[in-house]
Design a protein around this motif. Structure first.
Motif, short mmCIF file in Angstrom:
data_model
loop_
_atom_site.label_atom_id
_atom_site.label_comp_id
_atom_site.label_asym_id
_atom_site.label_seq_id
_atom_site.Cartn_x
_atom_site.Cartn_y
_atom_site.Cartn_z
N ASP A 89 -15.51 -41.11 -23.11
CA ASP A 89 -16.25 -41.55 -21.92
C ASP A 89 -17.32 -40.54 -21.51
OD1 ASP A 89 -14.31 -39.68 -21.27
OD2 ASP A 89 -13.79 -40.58 -19.35
N CYS A 90 -17.67 -39.61 -22.41
CA CYS A 90 -18.52 -38.48 -22.04
C CYS A 90 -19.96 -38.89 -21.72
CB CYS A 90 -18.51 -37.43 -23.14
SG CYS A 90 -16.86 -36.80 -23.53
N GLY A 91 -20.56 -39.71 -22.58
CA GLY A 91 -21.93 -40.12 -22.34
C GLY A 91 -22.11 -40.83 -21.01
N PRO A 92 -21.30 -41.87 -20.74
CA PRO A 92 -21.40 -42.53 -19.44
C PRO A 92 -21.12 -41.59 -18.27
CG PRO A 92 -20.25 -43.95 -20.98
CD PRO A 92 -20.43 -42.63 -21.67
N GLN A 93 -20.20 -40.62 -18.45
CA GLN A 93 -19.93 -39.66 -17.37
C GLN A 93 -21.16 -38.80 -17.08
OE1 GLN A 93 -16.34 -37.44 -18.35
NE2 GLN A 93 -15.24 -38.66 -16.84
N LEU A 94 -21.86 -38.35 -18.12
CA LEU A 94 -23.06 -37.54 -17.92
C LEU A 94 -24.14 -38.34 -17.20
CD1 LEU A 94 -24.70 -34.96 -18.35
CD2 LEU A 94 -25.31 -35.83 -20.62
N GLN A 95 -24.38 -39.57 -17.68
CA GLN A 95 -25.41 -40.39 -17.06
C GLN A 95 -25.06 -40.72 -15.61
OE1 GLN A 95 -26.80 -43.72 -19.48
NE2 GLN A 95 -25.97 -42.71 -21.30
N ALA A 96 -23.78 -41.03 -15.36
CA ALA A 96 -23.36 -41.34 -14.00
C ALA A 96 -23.53 -40.15 -13.08
CB ALA A 96 -21.91 -41.82 -13.99
N ALA A 97 -23.25 -38.95 -13.60
CA ALA A 97 -23.41 -37.73 -12.79
C ALA A 97 -24.88 -37.52 -12.43
CB ALA A 97 -22.87 -36.52 -13.53
N MET A 98 -25.78 -37.72 -13.39
CA MET A 98 -27.20 -37.57 -13.11
C MET A 98 -27.66 -38.60 -12.08
SD MET A 98 -28.60 -36.71 -16.96
CE MET A 98 -30.26 -36.25 -16.46
N HIS A 99 -27.14 -39.81 -12.19
CA HIS A 99 -27.48 -40.86 -11.24
C HIS A 99 -26.98 -40.52 -9.84
CE1 HIS A 99 -28.33 -44.86 -9.78
NE2 HIS A 99 -27.07 -45.09 -9.50
N LYS A 100 -25.73 -40.02 -9.74
CA LYS A 100 -25.15 -39.71 -8.44
C LYS A 100 -25.88 -38.53 -7.77
CE LYS A 100 -20.57 -41.55 -9.53
NZ LYS A 100 -19.15 -41.24 -9.86
N VAL A 101 -26.24 -37.53 -8.55
CA VAL A 101 -26.99 -36.40 -8.00
C VAL A 101 -28.35 -36.86 -7.51
CG1 VAL A 101 -28.16 -34.23 -8.59
CG2 VAL A 101 -25.78 -34.59 -9.27
N ALA A 102 -28.99 -37.73 -8.30
CA ALA A 102 -30.31 -38.23 -7.90
C ALA A 102 -30.21 -39.05 -6.61
CB ALA A 102 -30.91 -39.07 -9.02
N LEU A 103 -29.17 -39.88 -6.50
CA LEU A 103 -28.99 -40.67 -5.27
C LEU A 103 -28.77 -39.76 -4.06
CD1 LEU A 103 -26.71 -43.65 -6.39
CD2 LEU A 103 -29.10 -43.74 -5.70
N ALA A 104 -28.01 -38.67 -4.28
CA ALA A 104 -27.76 -37.73 -3.19
C ALA A 104 -29.00 -36.90 -2.87
CB ALA A 104 -26.59 -36.82 -3.54
N GLY A 105 -29.88 -36.75 -3.86
CA GLY A 105 -31.07 -35.94 -3.68
C GLY A 105 -30.81 -34.45 -3.75
N ARG A 106 -29.58 -34.09 -4.10
CA ARG A 106 -29.20 -32.67 -4.10
C ARG A 106 -27.93 -32.50 -4.93
NH1 ARG A 106 -25.70 -29.77 -0.59
NH2 ARG A 106 -26.16 -27.54 -0.63
N GLY A 107 -27.94 -31.58 -5.89
CA GLY A 107 -26.73 -31.38 -6.68
C GLY A 107 -27.01 -30.57 -7.94
N ALA A 108 -25.96 -30.40 -8.74
CA ALA A 108 -26.07 -29.61 -9.96
C ALA A 108 -25.13 -30.16 -11.03
CB ALA A 108 -25.74 -28.14 -9.69
N ILE A 109 -25.61 -30.15 -12.26
CA ILE A 109 -24.79 -30.53 -13.41
C ILE A 109 -24.77 -29.34 -14.37
CG2 ILE A 109 -24.54 -32.09 -15.37
CD1 ILE A 109 -26.14 -34.16 -13.64
N PHE A 110 -23.60 -28.79 -14.56
CA PHE A 110 -23.41 -27.64 -15.45
C PHE A 110 -23.06 -28.17 -16.83
CE2 PHE A 110 -22.75 -26.25 -11.18
CZ PHE A 110 -23.26 -24.97 -11.12
N TYR A 111 -23.98 -27.99 -17.78
CA TYR A 111 -23.79 -28.53 -19.13
C TYR A 111 -23.37 -27.38 -20.03
CZ TYR A 111 -24.56 -31.61 -23.12
OH TYR A 111 -24.39 -32.40 -24.24
#
Length: 205
Positions: free
Chosen positions: A66-88
């Motif tokens: 489920d890794c690909g969808p999790q990464l895309q969903a995280a980017m989407h959620k951060v963008a919706l919030a307008g603030r956040g970080a994804i540690f890759y």
């Protein structure tokens, strides 16, 4: 800890404009990145996702995980919030590396689950080291998180290094017929929290 900040740049994506921060891990000769958006220095907890590299899922659209969808969903959620970080983090295959992951997949083709496959190859079920996050968080000036994860081990690891996890936010997406057993093994053997999965549909990636 041999983590060095290298440089930052803009990264336009389908979800919005991120800033990509590059870090070198001299001890393991690896490179990690953090994608950020918005003001990191607010007193409010930062929405964050700790994502381990998965070439097969993130870039090759594999349905075995489920890794690909999790990464895309995280980017989407951060963008919706307008603030956040994804540690890759470059910790492919829960830390065993890409070629060993292919060996593990072969064992899974023959009937082993994801944990059994790792163990037959002589590895632990999860070899990831989250301590590398500390110098990255310190560089970014972040100490309070709302963490997108189903994995209690990530919460405990961050808390152990003095990071305040204000809230664990469930992050369930990408379930399909090819990864159903994989997800069940993550729940049963690795302690991931999927119990109320069905309450979360529909999922957006």
């Amino acid at each position: 800890m041999s983590i060095r900040f290298i440089e930052s740049c803009k990264l336009p994506t389908p979800w919005g404009m991120f800033t990509m921060h590059g870090f070198a891990d001299d001890g393991l000769d690896k490179e990690h990145v953090v994608l950020t958006m918005g003001d990191l220095h607010s007193d409010e907890p930062l929405l964050a996702r700790v994502h381990s590299e998965c070439l097969t899922g993130d870039a090759l659209f594999s349905l075995r995980c489920d890794c690909g969808p999790q990464l895309q969903a995280a980017m989407h959620k951060v963008a919706l919030a307008g603030r956040g970080a994804i540690f890759y983090l470059r910790q492919e295959g829960r830390g065993i590396g890409l070629l060993n992951k292919i060996r593990a997949y072969h064992l899974q083709d023959c009937g082993a689950d994801t944990v059994e496959a790792n163990e037959r190859l002589g590895f632990g079920a999860d070899m990831r080291d989250y301590s590398i996050l500390k110098p990255m968080l310190e560089h970014l000036g972040v100490s309070r998180l709302n963490l997108l994860t189903n994995n209690p081990r990530k919460v405990k690891a961050l808390q152990a290094m003095g990071i305040e996890v204000v809230e664990r936010i469930p992050h369930r997406t990408g379930r399909n017929p090819h990864n159903a057993q994989y997800l069940e093994t993550k729940r049963g053997k690795l302690g991931h929290l999927f119990d109320d999965w069905e309450d979360d549909h529909p999922h957006h990636t």
